[in-house]
Structure formats: structure tokens, C-alpha cells
Design a protein around this motif. Sequence first.
Motif, PDB file in Angstrom:
ATOM      1  N   GLN A 143       0.640  -1.165  -0.055  1.00 53.11           N
ATOM      2  CA  GLN A 143       0.007  -0.023  -0.073  1.00 53.11           C
ATOM      3  C   GLN A 143       0.813   1.420   0.089  1.00 53.11           C
ATOM      4  OE1 GLN A 143      -2.143  -1.007   3.388  1.00 53.11           O
ATOM      5  NE2 GLN A 143      -4.079  -1.587   2.438  1.00 53.11           N
TER       6      GLN A 143
ATOM      7  N   SER B 129       2.268   1.728  -3.526  1.00 56.13           N
ATOM      8  CA  SER B 129       1.139   2.447  -4.283  1.00 56.13           C
ATOM      9  C   SER B 129       1.063   3.842  -4.120  1.00 56.13           C
ATOM     10  CB  SER B 129      -0.178   1.662  -4.197  1.00 56.13           C
ATOM     11  OG  SER B 129      -0.121   0.482  -4.541  1.00 56.13           O
ATOM     12  N   ILE B 130       0.962   4.380  -2.829  1.00 51.34           N
ATOM     13  CA  ILE B 130       0.806   5.801  -2.510  1.00 51.34           C
ATOM     14  C   ILE B 130       2.264   6.452  -3.274  1.00 51.34           C
ATOM     15  CG2 ILE B 130       1.018   7.323  -0.669  1.00 51.34           C
ATOM     16  CD1 ILE B 130      -1.014   5.922   0.836  1.00 51.34           C
TER      17      ILE B 130
ATOM     18  N   VAL C 102       2.503   8.022  -6.679  1.00 49.41           N
ATOM     19  CA  VAL C 102       1.812   9.283  -6.926  1.00 49.41           C
ATOM     20  C   VAL C 102       3.052  10.429  -7.259  1.00 49.41           C
ATOM     21  CG1 VAL C 102       0.618  11.324  -5.816  1.00 49.41           C
ATOM     22  CG2 VAL C 102      -0.195   9.061  -5.540  1.00 49.41           C
TER      23      VAL C 102
ATOM     24  N   VAL D 222      -3.050  16.153   6.916  1.00 44.16           N
ATOM     25  CA  VAL D 222      -3.934  15.384   6.163  1.00 44.16           C
ATOM     26  C   VAL D 222      -4.422  14.274   7.284  1.00 44.16           C
ATOM     27  CG1 VAL D 222      -3.702  16.281   3.978  1.00 44.16           C
ATOM     28  CG2 VAL D 222      -2.488  14.341   4.655  1.00 44.16           C
TER      29      VAL D 222
ATOM     30  N   SER E 167      -6.589  11.669   5.613  1.00 46.70           N
ATOM     31  CA  SER E 167      -7.092  10.359   4.697  1.00 46.70           C
ATOM     32  C   SER E 167      -6.193  10.331   3.909  1.00 46.70           C
ATOM     33  CB  SER E 167      -8.486  11.071   4.282  1.00 46.70           C
ATOM     34  OG  SER E 167      -8.215  11.955   2.963  1.00 46.70           O
ATOM     35  N   ALA E 168      -6.232   9.026   3.281  1.00 42.00           N
ATOM     36  CA  ALA E 168      -5.097   8.735   2.183  1.00 42.00           C
ATOM     37  C   ALA E 168      -5.548   9.349   1.037  1.00 42.00           C
ATOM     38  CB  ALA E 168      -5.368   6.856   1.778  1.00 42.00           C
ATOM     39  N   LEU E 169      -6.671   9.808   0.623  1.00 38.49           N
ATOM     40  CA  LEU E 169      -6.769  10.655  -0.632  1.00 38.49           C
ATOM     41  C   LEU E 169      -6.263  12.071  -0.741  1.00 38.49           C
ATOM     42  CD1 LEU E 169      -8.367  10.615  -3.336  1.00 38.49           C
ATOM     43  CD2 LEU E 169     -10.388  11.542  -1.995  1.00 38.49           C
ATOM     44  N   LEU E 170      -6.436  12.497   0.737  1.00 35.63           N
ATOM     45  CA  LEU E 170      -5.768  13.835   0.754  1.00 35.63           C
ATOM     46  C   LEU E 170      -4.483  13.798   0.840  1.00 35.63           C
ATOM     47  CD1 LEU E 170      -8.108  15.591   3.530  1.00 35.63           C
ATOM     48  CD2 LEU E 170      -7.908  16.259   1.055  1.00 35.63           C
TER      49      LEU E 170
ATOM     50  N   ILE F  87      -2.609  11.669  -0.938  1.00 34.03           N
ATOM     51  CA  ILE F  87      -2.226  11.548  -2.347  1.00 34.03           C
ATOM     52  C   ILE F  87      -2.002  12.923  -3.053  1.00 34.03           C
ATOM     53  CG2 ILE F  87      -2.961  10.659  -4.507  1.00 34.03           C
ATOM     54  CD1 ILE F  87      -3.746   8.082  -2.940  1.00 34.03           C
ATOM     55  N   PHE F  88      -3.059  13.697  -2.791  1.00 38.24           N
ATOM     56  CA  PHE F  88      -3.296  14.891  -3.421  1.00 38.24           C
ATOM     57  C   PHE F  88      -2.041  15.801  -3.065  1.00 38.24           C
ATOM     58  CE2 PHE F  88      -4.505  19.301  -3.054  1.00 38.24           C
ATOM     59  CZ  PHE F  88      -4.741  19.810  -4.469  1.00 38.24           C
TER      60      PHE F  88
END
Length: 380
Positions: A42, A45-46, A49, A91, A93-96, A98-99
Motif C-alpha cells: 500500500q 502504491s502511494i 503518486v 491531512v 485521509s489517504a486521498l488527501l 495523495i493529493f
Amino acid sequence: MKTKQINRIALSVYFFLSGLCFATWASRIPTLKASFNLNDAQLGSILLVMPIAALIGTISSGWLISRFNNRDLLLFSFLFFAFALLGISLVNSALLLIFILALFSICMRILNIAMNAQSITLQAFYHKNIIGSFHGIWSLGGVIGVLFSTIMVEYNVIIQNHFLIIALVTILATIIAYKYSLTKDKSTTGNKLIIGKPDPFIFYLGLLIFFAAICEGGMFDWSGIYFKEVVKEDVFTYGYLLFMIFMATSRFFLDRVLDKIGMPKLYIISGLLISTGTLTTILFPQFWTALIGFCLVGIGVSAIFPMTYILAGKSKKYSAGMAISIIGTYAIVGMFIGPPLIGYLSHTFGLKNAFFILVFCGVMFIPISQLFFKTQKANL
């Protein structure tokens, strides 16, 4: 003090800040991994980015350096770089994550190309090699970053406060350095990318940067985790710290070493040191032997990027900024493949075995560099 010396000091500040911020992020990857409860796959994968976003930064930088002076690019990219670093720690969350990592990576790519393009321009004023010292200062910033991170980890300082301190220092120093930076260094020729048959000069340099990116990326992203999970050391920054110290120290001597033995031999020596150091770490994953291995790798990787950027600046087809931007694409591919691949291999075969990738990359510097010098004598 002469203007060129003032410009050199200002550019040195930028190199230092780049190393400081990057090491701050890289040294706290184990903290982020634990806080988001990620396994190695995991995390790999991050980490994908960053090279994907850096590719955007590389493509845009080619356009930017043809239209703006590097000092302006350095100012804005460093300011956003500092804000992105702080954002990584905030941040939830994982989504934030990544951004914000994407923004961090784009800024890092633009500022690195602008810094190295400006270093080649400044070197022409000195009529001698000075680029190695700039990369030494980048590594020194990295050492300070890891040292400070080690203190933060040792005293359980939360990552938000840690990153806030570094971000504030970066913003203040960036604004001061901008005032004394080299002006009007925008290249007027060689800024157009020529599509067609690959230029052998750029192609071989790109391959060298590709394997260097895998080596450095692997050490930056996974050395702390290696010490934490394989060596079983609670203060996981020790290995990364020694790697950065030896890389920094070696870079400060690089210009002199180049004058003594030349680039062809130094590429061979560098490759052998990387392979030997990594093998030592793999075969003897105890505290002191792992430290020795990481030190050897630090010495080995220290020369690859500076030497290759020096050679890129001698391109007869492209400006220094454009040549660095093009070979930077190869670095992105290396970053795209290397650290995530180590994560996936680690998840399947264990992190110790995954580090054999670095042994292979070290060996590859030898035939590629010798092929480059053999086929490009007329260009150099």
C-alpha cells in the motif's frame, strides 16, 4: 563581495532548503506509514503518486524555463513546496495525502530543474567545476533534515510541529535568497524539444539518471523502514542519517576528485560502491554492518547526479535547462519504477531481498557510462 559570489551563496541556500525539506519528508515516511496503517504494498502504491506528479512538473518545467528567469521559478516553487510539506503532516485521509504528495512532487521537480540550470550558468562564470559543491550543499541540507528528524523522533515530537518548523524556515530563507539570486538567466536558444530519433548524447545520460533515481529513491523512501523492520532499530533514522552524511561529505570533494581521476573512472567506482554497500546490508543486516553498507552506498551515489548534470550542460542540441528537463524524465521513470517496485517485492519476498534491485542498478552504471564515453568523444 563579487556579484557572482553573492549569486552562488543565494543558490546554495536553495540547494540546502531542497535537501532539508526532502529529507524531512523522507525521514518521517515510517511515521506516516504507521499513522495510516499501511502495509509495504500500500505504501508502494502511494509512493507511485510522486513520480507521476513529478512527470507533470518535468513537462511543465521545460515550458517554464523558456519563458521565465529561474529565480522567479525558484521563488514560487519553493513557497508552494513549503506549504505542501506542511500539508503532508496535516491531512487525515489517504486521498488527501495523495493529493498533497502530488503537489509536493510537482514543486520539487520544477525547483530542482531550475536550480541545476542556474548552477550550470554560474559555473560558466567561474571557469571550473562548482556543481559538485552545490549537490554537496543539497546533501548537507539532507543531513540537517535527518538529524533534526532524529531529534524529533527521539523526543516524540508530533509530525505536525516538526513539519511546521521546517516550512517556516523554508519560506523565510526563500524570500531572502530571492533578492540575491542570479537575474536574467533565461536561455534564448535550445529550448524547443525536438521530436525524432533519440539523441545518443541525451539517451545515455538519461539511462544513467534512470538507474541513479532508482538507487537514491530506494534509499530515500525505504532506508528508514529497512532499519526499523529488518535491522530492528527503534530510532529508524540512523541508517538514513549515515547515508546522507557520507553522500554529503563525498559531494564536497567531488570537484577535486573529478580533476584527479575523471568521470569515466568515477562512474565505475561509484557503481562498485553502490553494489558492494547494498550487498553488505543485505548479507549482514545487523546494526553496524548495515550502517557500513549504507555509508558505502552514500559515497557511491554521491557523484552520479552531479556528473550527469555537468555532462547535460555540454549538450550542443539543447540549452542546459532543457537538457536537464529531458533527462529528468528518465529520473521520473526511475522513481516511478524503483521505490514502488521495492514495496511490491518487499510485500512478496521481504524487504531484505527487495534491496537486490539496488545491487543490479549499481552494476549497470559501469557498462552504460563506458558506452557513453566511447560513443560521445566528439561531443565532449
